[in-house]
Structures are given as structure tokens and as C-alpha cells.
Write a protein that holds these residues in place. Structure first.
Motif: not given
Length: 179
Positions: A2-3, A6-8, A21-27, A43-47
Motif C-alpha cells: 500500500s505504501a 502511493t509513493l511509487y 518506503l519502510c517508514s511510510e509502511a511502518r515496517i 514495483l513489478q508485483a504492483l504493476h
């Protein structure tokens, strides 16, 4: 994911760091690498998720239309445009970031284009082929035109109205596919 979605999309893949990315995702970074080997893999998984969902939306739209070329084109183009533009992040990942990523998504992008070309060819298969025209190349050409129209919608100072965009795309498809 999800993060990254939005960020990509904004500010973009190239400027998004794993730390952000990790900060935004809180991981933690470690948690990220337990799920994905790299940002490119994410990115490939999202695409690929966006492509699969859009293919499903277009296929569904094509199931319940009258058996005419115009009806198929209108339903397929509208379904794709509505799906892609329902969330600007999806449209941006599928049409802008996929190109900006360079070699990262080259194979994923080619698989997506091939899948859409096959869908166009299948929808067109029951209708006469214009003489001397290669169906595959025409399918690739109209897909490229639709992609450029969506990029214009995303990047233009004044985005074209979606109904106008669909109308232009339908016009191009029908001119290219009609016998």
C-alpha cells in the motif's frame, strides 16, 4: 504494498528509497526484505497486480455486449479507461512509472502489452480483417495510442475529459480495426 502504491506513483519509483518506503509502511527494513528481494521486485508485483485487475475488468466488460465490433470496442475501451483512472496511482504506475523504471519493468511491461494485444485480437477475431493488415501489429498500435492518451490525462496541465478520451480512443480503435 500500500505504501509503495502511493509513493511509487508520487513522488515516483526512482526517488523513493527503501527507508522512506519502510517508514511510510511502518515496517522495518528487515521486514521489507522478508517479503521482497528489492524495490524493483515490489514495483513489478504492483504493476502485475494492476495489469491482472485491468485485464479482468476489460474481459468482464466484453462478456455482456452485443456481438458487434463497435460494441466490443466501446465496452473494452471504456472498461479499461474507467479502471485505470479510478485511482490516479494505478494509472500512474501502469503508464508513467513503468516507462520511467527503464529495464526494471521491461519484461513485465512486454507481458502486459502482449496480454492486451491478445485481448484485442480475440475481441476482433470474429470480424473481417482489413486486407494486407497484420492483426497483431494493429492491436499493438491501438494499445500504444490508448496508453499515450492516458499519459496525457495524467500529465497534461488541463487533463482531457474522460468521456472525450474514451471517444477518441474508440474512434482510433474503430478506424484501425474496421475492414
Amino acid at each position: 504494498m500500500s505504501a509503495a502504491y502511493t509513493l511509487y506513483a508520487k513522488p515516483g519509483f526512482a526517488v523513493t528509497t527503501i527507508e522512506r518506503l519502510c517508514s511510510e509502511a511502518r515496517i522495518s527494513n528487515r521486514a521489507f526484505y522478508e517479503c521482497f528481494g528489492s524495490q524493483e521486485e515490489l514495483l513489478q508485483a504492483l504493476h502485475e497486480r494492476c495489469v491482472e485487475e485491468s485485464l479482468a475488468a476489460v474481459s468482464k466488460a466484453l462478456q455482456d455486449v452485443p456481438d458487434t465490433l463497435e460494441a466490443r470496442v466501446r465496452a473494452g475501451v471504456r472498461a479499461y479507461v474507467e479502471f485505470a483512472t479510478a485511482d490516479w496511482r494505478r494509472a500512474r504506475i501502469m503508464h508513467v512509472e513503468v516507462r520511467r523504471s527503464g529495464d526494471v519493468l521491461m519484461m513485465s511491461r512486454q507481458r502486459a502489452i502482449d496480454s492486451f494485444a491478445r485481448l484485442v485480437e480475440e475481441a476482433w477475431a470474429d470480424f473481417p480483417e482489413p486486407p494486407g493488415v497484420n492483426r497483431r501489429l494493429v492491436a499493438l498500435g491501438v494499445i500504444g495510442a490508448l496508453q499515450e492518451l492516458l499519459i496525457e490525462w495524467l500529465l497534461a496541465k488541463e487533463a482531457p475529459d474522460l468521456d472525450e478520451l474514451v471517444g477518441v480512443a474508440v474512434h482510433l480503435f474503430l478506424r484501425a480495426l474496421a475492414p
